[in-house]
Design an enzyme around this catalytic site. Structure first.
Site, mmCIF file in Angstrom:
data_model
loop_
_atom_site.group_PDB
_atom_site.id
_atom_site.type_symbol
_atom_site.label_atom_id
_atom_site.label_comp_id
_atom_site.label_asym_id
_atom_site.label_seq_id
_atom_site.Cartn_x
_atom_site.Cartn_y
_atom_site.Cartn_z
ATOM 1 N N SER A 59 0.858 -1.181 0.000
ATOM 2 C CA SER A 59 0.000 0.000 0.000
ATOM 3 C C SER A 59 0.895 1.231 0.000
ATOM 4 O O SER A 59 2.041 1.187 0.454
ATOM 5 C CB SER A 59 -0.887 0.013 1.245
ATOM 6 O OG SER A 59 -1.501 1.277 1.429
ATOM 7 N N TYR A 118 -2.229 -0.314 10.230
ATOM 8 C CA TYR A 118 -2.279 -0.689 8.818
ATOM 9 C C TYR A 118 -0.961 -0.345 8.120
ATOM 10 O O TYR A 118 -0.415 -1.152 7.363
ATOM 11 C CB TYR A 118 -3.443 0.026 8.148
ATOM 12 C CG TYR A 118 -3.650 -0.350 6.698
ATOM 13 C CD1 TYR A 118 -4.254 -1.559 6.357
ATOM 14 C CD2 TYR A 118 -3.261 0.507 5.668
ATOM 15 C CE1 TYR A 118 -4.456 -1.905 5.028
ATOM 16 C CE2 TYR A 118 -3.463 0.173 4.344
ATOM 17 C CZ TYR A 118 -4.056 -1.038 4.028
ATOM 18 O OH TYR A 118 -4.250 -1.376 2.717
#
Length: 254
Positions: free
Chosen positions: A138, A151
């Site tokens: 990501s 995250y």
């Protein structure tokens, strides 16, 4: 170009969003696709899409954080050519307001889940004389994002694992790369907006879209197209690389 005939692929989290789009395009290009998914309903929807186009797909109800279950599934599948580590969960919070249980849950799925699949898949890739691994990272691994502590930590680990695996197995013909998307319009985004902004969904959707300099979110199919290229023989000279696919987010947001 980009054909995957006679190739066997595993896509984790293939029941929706990016994982579903990847599973569909790999099957369309000739791969025999195996979907790891905890939701049988979502997995069935992906299989229906693949079958409608004449593709081949098999569902394995697997929790990627359970190593025994993961190893068993890969042993049943046998010799393998492609692994796409896509399964993951999101979390919102900063370092000082992320509960330990939430942090552990994100690490268990997003980090240990990737490790478990690498652990079980590499012996099967070796049997095939090499292959391809794609890990879904990501932009959270590349830049600071607000309220994404756990995250971001997990996706940073995924990027690091990608480089380590690429280095360790290059001599065995195993390529390993990662993809780092910015915001992608998936069912998760719709659910997030419905839960947190039920009275102004359109306004918030527009605001989230415009955080990408290109002015919109990515489509799952656009991420899948990059995954397809990296899985194909046309990308045989590429390993140990992270690919931001972010509408200019990491380079133009200044």
């Amino acid at each position: 170009m980009f054909r995957l005939d006679n190739k066997k692929a595993v896509v984790t989290g293939g029941g929706s969003g990016i994982g579903q789009a990847i599973a569909v395009v790999l099957a369309k290009q000739g791969a025999e696709v195996h979907i790891f998914e905890i939701s049988q309903e979502n997995a069935a929807a992906t299989v229906a899409l693949i079958s409608a186009e004449g593709g081949t797909a098999t569902v394995h109800t697997v929790d990627v954080s359970d190593q025994k279950a993961v190893v068993k599934a890969f042993e049943e599948i046998g010799k393998l050519n492609i692994l796409v580590n896509n399964a993951g969960i999101a979390h919102i919070g900063k370092a000082d307001n992320t509960p330990e249980d939430d942090f552990d849950r994100v690490m268990r799925v997003n980090v240990k889940g990737v490790y478990n699949c690498l652990f079980a898949a590499i012996p099967q890739l070796r049997k095939a004389g090499g292959g391809v691994i794609i890990n879904m990272a990501s932009i959270a691994a590349l830049v600071g994002l607000p309220d994404r502590f756990a995250y971001s930590t997990a996706k940073g680990a995924v990027k690091a694992m990608t480089m380590s695996v690429a280095k360790d197995y290059i001599a065995e013909g195993i390529r390993c790369n990662s993809i780092s998307p910015a915001r992608v319009h998936t069912p998760f985004v719709d659910g997030f907006l419905q839960k947190n902004y039920p009275d102004n969904i359109e306004e918030m959707f527009d605001r989230l879209s415009k955080t990408q300099p290109i002015g919109r979110m990515a489509k799952p199919e656009e991420i899948a197209a990059l995954a397809l290229y990296l899985c194909s023989d046309e990308a045989s000279f590429i390993t140990g690389v992270d690919y931001p696919i972010d509408g200019g987010f990491t380079t133009l947001n200044n």
